[in-house]
Design an enzyme around this catalytic site. Structure first.
Site, mmCIF file in Angstrom:
data_model
loop_
_atom_site.group_PDB
_atom_site.id
_atom_site.type_symbol
_atom_site.label_atom_id
_atom_site.label_comp_id
_atom_site.label_asym_id
_atom_site.label_seq_id
_atom_site.Cartn_x
_atom_site.Cartn_y
_atom_site.Cartn_z
ATOM 1 N N CYS A 163 57.765 5.832 58.088
ATOM 2 C CA CYS A 163 59.247 5.828 57.144
ATOM 3 C C CYS A 163 60.266 5.037 57.266
ATOM 4 O O CYS A 163 60.973 5.106 56.547
ATOM 5 C CB CYS A 163 59.516 7.485 57.090
ATOM 6 S SG CYS A 163 60.844 8.326 58.713
ATOM 7 N N CYS A 181 47.249 10.702 73.001
ATOM 8 C CA CYS A 181 46.983 9.450 72.468
ATOM 9 C C CYS A 181 47.848 9.061 72.646
ATOM 10 O O CYS A 181 48.216 7.162 72.704
ATOM 11 C CB CYS A 181 46.224 9.165 71.353
ATOM 12 S SG CYS A 181 47.342 10.228 69.475
ATOM 13 N N CYS A 209 44.704 13.027 63.869
ATOM 14 C CA CYS A 209 46.096 12.069 64.571
ATOM 15 C C CYS A 209 46.157 11.218 63.588
ATOM 16 O O CYS A 209 45.565 10.562 62.135
ATOM 17 C CB CYS A 209 45.964 11.852 65.670
ATOM 18 S SG CYS A 209 46.837 10.408 65.655
ATOM 19 N N CYS A 214 43.295 7.180 64.578
ATOM 20 C CA CYS A 214 42.483 8.022 65.855
ATOM 21 C C CYS A 214 41.546 8.740 65.598
ATOM 22 O O CYS A 214 41.716 9.381 64.314
ATOM 23 C CB CYS A 214 44.385 8.201 66.581
ATOM 24 S SG CYS A 214 44.123 9.236 68.260
ATOM 25 N N CYS A 290 21.654 36.937 51.727
ATOM 26 C CA CYS A 290 21.747 36.426 51.332
ATOM 27 C C CYS A 290 23.201 36.823 50.638
ATOM 28 O O CYS A 290 23.523 35.772 49.404
ATOM 29 C CB CYS A 290 21.018 36.641 49.981
ATOM 30 S SG CYS A 290 21.037 38.018 49.190
ATOM 31 N N CYS A 340 -0.242 35.469 5.938
ATOM 32 C CA CYS A 340 -1.553 34.751 6.178
ATOM 33 C C CYS A 340 -1.490 33.389 7.135
ATOM 34 O O CYS A 340 -0.402 33.295 7.622
ATOM 35 C CB CYS A 340 -1.691 34.107 4.715
ATOM 36 S SG CYS A 340 -2.175 32.802 4.134
#
Length: 540
Positions: A163, A181, A209, A214, A290, A340
């Site tokens: 930003c 990191c 991240c 990353c 199931c 028939c």
């Protein structure tokens, strides 16, 4: 394998003689399906402190403390062990697993949780891989060791790469968030990113991240810093869902609006010989294998075939094959609409005999004395149609009975309302208490349960190959069906004030007998799976 005499009864009257002489005071034990051995709560002659223990004197004159094992009801051969879990129970189970891995590897609980989710909560596989190459496993899971990197701090000389807001825009300092990191962003951008992942994408386990290059995972602690309380609650709920979805021993209850899960240790490889019918604490029954409605005694693979056969167009094709023919000349599909047998194709005007598919010119006016049945040209068509008719009739035989019991089970649900009125009526017209009239409700519950069992027996019978074992299965099926209809008819009868004691005994005896017949059918079927007695005709 049990003897046929133990499994098949010519009628239920003789088999209920053992119940007919019981006194009124013994009905409760029969209705509950249990036998009372003694007071296990210590309310009568046994002290609370001595419920499970007693003392005996040894050879040297000393008293030795002994423990009486508590007798539990033996599990039936067609039943499986399972446990219902609430959300709180699921979270406690996750916490226990995380603590175990955290202590074993000496890592933070947040990292242990990421590792477990990466390995889909398979601890054995995680431990094996981690012991061989811990750094590689951490990197694959999205964990990095960097204790010097603070997660959440305020900085002055910092500008967010998303930003472009800086500390100056906030009057000196800006709140920032970073993973180990070191890729740091302002808290507002991280919040918007994380909330979009949780709210719109429904992601929780693999939120990475913000730096697109990353692969580190945003752990639960960091998410608690970023998210609002409402979004954090949804995030935790999504984590609980992934815990159940990733775990082969857990399954959510499929009932609408039910938030309970069931734990069962039946593996997919065992489903060829086990029908794992389970229920949550709200008594919603379903198949653990199931997730369909409980379908004892038939295994999941056969149920899947049957449901597909009932839902797709296979039987429409069978009807077309059984009730129509192709023109011998142009192969147009023709349906016979009159009596028939002299047919004229509307497309190519070819005239042929409906009976043998031969040319009508060879029949003349003696079509009703058709002598062409042995002609090679028409034998294939006749055989094909005959087989289609037989196949369709066989399918409809089993499907109609399957659907009839399903409908009867739905109608029996309406019976509950009438049963409650009957129970009130019996109380008013007799000296029976509310507890004593519960035999009617138990009979209705048993009736519905057995209807669903009978429904699925027709699915199983449709695919079973014909042999002696199949005949034994159908004999048990017939006995259960006859007993169920007798109990159903008894419950539909109006209340007669003069015969309430006899009616109570009759309904109670029938309920016990119906339960016994169901147990025999399901036990024999389960034993048949274990003994590999059943052979399937899956080409039908």
């Amino acid at each position: 394998m049990a003897d046929a005499d133990d499994l098949v009864y010519d009628g239920y009257e003789d088999s209920m003689d053992e119940y007919s002489d019981l006194g009124d005071g013994e009905y409760d034990d029969i209705e509950d399906g249990t036998s009372v051995v003694g007071d296990m709560n210590g309310d009568d002659d046994i002290d609370d402190d001595d419920d499970d223990d007693f003392d005996i004197m040894s050879d040297d004159g000393m008293f030795v403390d002994q423990t009486i094992p508590v007798t539990q009801e033996r599990k039936k051969s067609y039943e499986v062990d399972f446990k219902s879990l609430t959300i709180e129970g699921l979270e406690a189970a996750q916490h226990k697993e995380v603590e175990h891995i955290s202590l074993m590897f000496v890592i933070p609980t947040s990292d242990a949780a990421v590792l477990l989710r990466h390995f889909q909560w398979n601890k054995e596989r995680l431990i094996e891989r981690y012991m061989d190459s811990p750094e590689e496993v951490k990197w694959e899971a999205g964990i990095a060791d960097n204790p010097n990197c603070p997660k959440h701090i305020e900085l002055e000389n910092f500008t967010c790469d998303v930003c472009f807001m800086s500390g100056e825009d906030y009057g000196g300092k800006i709140e920032t968030v970073s993973l180990p990191c070191g890729h740091r962003y302002c808290i507002d951008c991280y919040k918007h990113y994380a909330e979009q992942k949780v709210r719109e994408e429904g992601e929780s386990r693999r939120i990475q991240c913000m730096n697109e290059k990353c692969k580190l995972i945003v752990d639960e602690l960091t998410m608690s810093i970023i998210l609002t309380p409402a979004t954090m609650e949804r995030y935790r709920l999504l984590l609980d869902r992934t815990y159940v979805d990733d775990n082969n021993t857990l399954r959510w209850c499929p009932a609408p609006d039910c938030e309970l899960a069931v734990e069962c240790h039946v593996t997919p490889k065992q489903l060829h010989a086990i029908v794992p019918s389970v229920h949550c604490d709200k008594q919603h029954w379903f198949c653990f294998g199931c997730a369909e409605a409980a379908h004892q005694p038939v295994i999941c693979a056969i149920v899947k075939r049957w449901l597909k056969k009932c839902q797709d167009d296979s039987e429409t094709a069978n009807w077309i094959s059984a009730n129509t023919k192709e023109c011998p000349k142009c192969a147009s599909t023709i349906e016979k609409s009159g009596g028939c047998n002299h047919m004229t194709c509307r497309k190519c005007k070819y005239e042929f005999c409906w009976i043998c598919s031969g040319p009508w010119s060879e029949h003349g006016n003696s079509w009703y004395h058709c002598n062409r049945f042995d002609e090679k040209a028409s034998s294939g068509a006749r055989d094909t149609q005959a087989k289609s008719r037989v196949s369709l009739e066989r399918y409809l035989h089993y499907f109609n009975r399957f659907a009839n019991h399903e409908q009867s089970a739905r109608l029996d649900q309406d019976l509950y309302g009438r049963i409650e009125k009957k129970m009130d009526e019996v109380q008013v017209t007799s000296d029976l208490s509310w507890i004593e009239v519960q035999f009617l409700k138990k009979a209705a519950d048993t009736l519905t349960e057995c209807r669903m069992t009978l429904k699925w027996t027709y699915c199983m019978a449709y695919y079973l190959e014909r042999n002696n074992m199949t005949e034994l299965f159908e004999d048990n099926q017939c006995d259960l069906e006859r007993a169920v209809e007798e109990l159903s008819g008894q419950l539909e009868r109006p209340i007669d004030c003069d015969t309430i004691p006899a009616m109570r005994q009759k309904v109670t005896d029938l309920t016990v007998y119906v339960q016994k017949r169901r147990d025999i059918l399901l036990s024999d079927t389960a034993n048949g799976y274990q003994e590999d007695r059943w052979r399937w005709n899956v080409d039908t």
